[in-house]
Design a protein around this motif. Sequence first.
Motif, PDB file in Angstrom:
ATOM      1  N   HIS A 170       1.076  -1.480  -0.144  1.00 45.50           N
ATOM      2  CA  HIS A 170      -0.249   0.021   0.060  1.00 45.50           C
ATOM      3  C   HIS A 170       0.502   1.591  -0.327  1.00 45.50           C
ATOM      4  O   HIS A 170       1.920   1.125   0.716  1.00 45.50           O
ATOM      5  CB  HIS A 170      -0.571   0.042   1.418  1.00 45.50           C
ATOM      6  N   ASP A 215       0.834   3.848   1.896  1.00 43.01           N
ATOM      7  CA  ASP A 215       1.333   4.145   3.346  1.00 43.01           C
ATOM      8  C   ASP A 215       2.597   3.008   3.644  1.00 43.01           C
ATOM      9  O   ASP A 215       2.676   3.909   4.711  1.00 43.01           O
ATOM     10  CB  ASP A 215       0.324   4.413   3.904  1.00 43.01           C
ATOM     11  N   GLY A 231       0.857  -0.496   6.000  1.00 39.49           N
ATOM     12  CA  GLY A 231       1.878   0.021   6.600  1.00 39.49           C
ATOM     13  C   GLY A 231       3.275  -0.343   7.841  1.00 39.49           C
ATOM     14  O   GLY A 231       3.868  -1.311   7.336  1.00 39.49           O
ATOM     15  N   SER A 267      -3.685   1.529  13.649  1.00 37.88           N
ATOM     16  CA  SER A 267      -4.134   1.484  12.508  1.00 37.88           C
ATOM     17  C   SER A 267      -3.876   1.021  11.328  1.00 37.88           C
ATOM     18  O   SER A 267      -2.634   0.705  11.287  1.00 37.88           O
ATOM     19  CB  SER A 267      -3.779   3.351  11.936  1.00 37.88           C
ATOM     20  N   ALA A 309      -4.155   0.559   6.609  1.00 40.86           N
ATOM     21  CA  ALA A 309      -4.945   1.624   5.500  1.00 40.86           C
ATOM     22  C   ALA A 309      -5.987   0.675   4.815  1.00 40.86           C
ATOM     23  O   ALA A 309      -5.922  -0.528   5.084  1.00 40.86           O
ATOM     24  CB  ALA A 309      -3.916   1.792   4.651  1.00 40.86           C
ATOM     25  N   GLU A 310      -6.913   1.387   4.188  1.00 45.14           N
ATOM     26  CA  GLU A 310      -7.923   0.336   3.906  1.00 45.14           C
ATOM     27  C   GLU A 310      -7.086  -0.503   2.674  1.00 45.14           C
ATOM     28  O   GLU A 310      -6.155  -0.323   2.071  1.00 45.14           O
ATOM     29  CB  GLU A 310      -8.873   0.943   3.426  1.00 45.14           C
TER      30      GLU A 310
END
Length: 167
Positions: A59, A61, A145, A153, A155-156
């Motif tokens: 991702h 991120d 991430g 957290s 990320a989608e």
Amino acid sequence: QQTRTVEQAWEMLFSPEELVQADDLPSIWQDTPAAMRCVYKAIFAANSTPPTCPTVVSHPDFNQHIMTFGVNRQEALLFKVFRKLALALTGAIPRNTQYHHPLHHNGQSVQRGGISAWRLWVQDSSPGWRVPYWLYPDNSVEFAGFVKHNDYSIAEPLRTFPPSPPK
């Protein structure tokens, strides 16, 4: 009973030979599939039949966090991160342990459709790096991430499962 750190439980030290074999990693790490192939080659060079590397993507991120925290400028740490990812994906670091487990929110496993969120401990010592990732039903992986120990957290996911039919 003494609590062991992730490094003590699954010692992930690497030899100078492994690091030399992965000397391209600092220049290719943003190409996650190429980086994983590079690390697999380095750590499984002695195996006549190395484990199969699942399909991996990152991702944005993941790449951004690696750069934000300066890990891309620390060759040994960068190799350690990718080495632990490779070992986790081959099952050398078992799932459902304190070091490699589903990501939870409010006591529930985080999922999006059939996609499950997971979390891998990469480093115990401060700041205690973790990699949240998505595990797809087809066993492909999306690194979502690169976070500190107290950041839960993720990320989608970039894609859905099952994949949407073409239009």
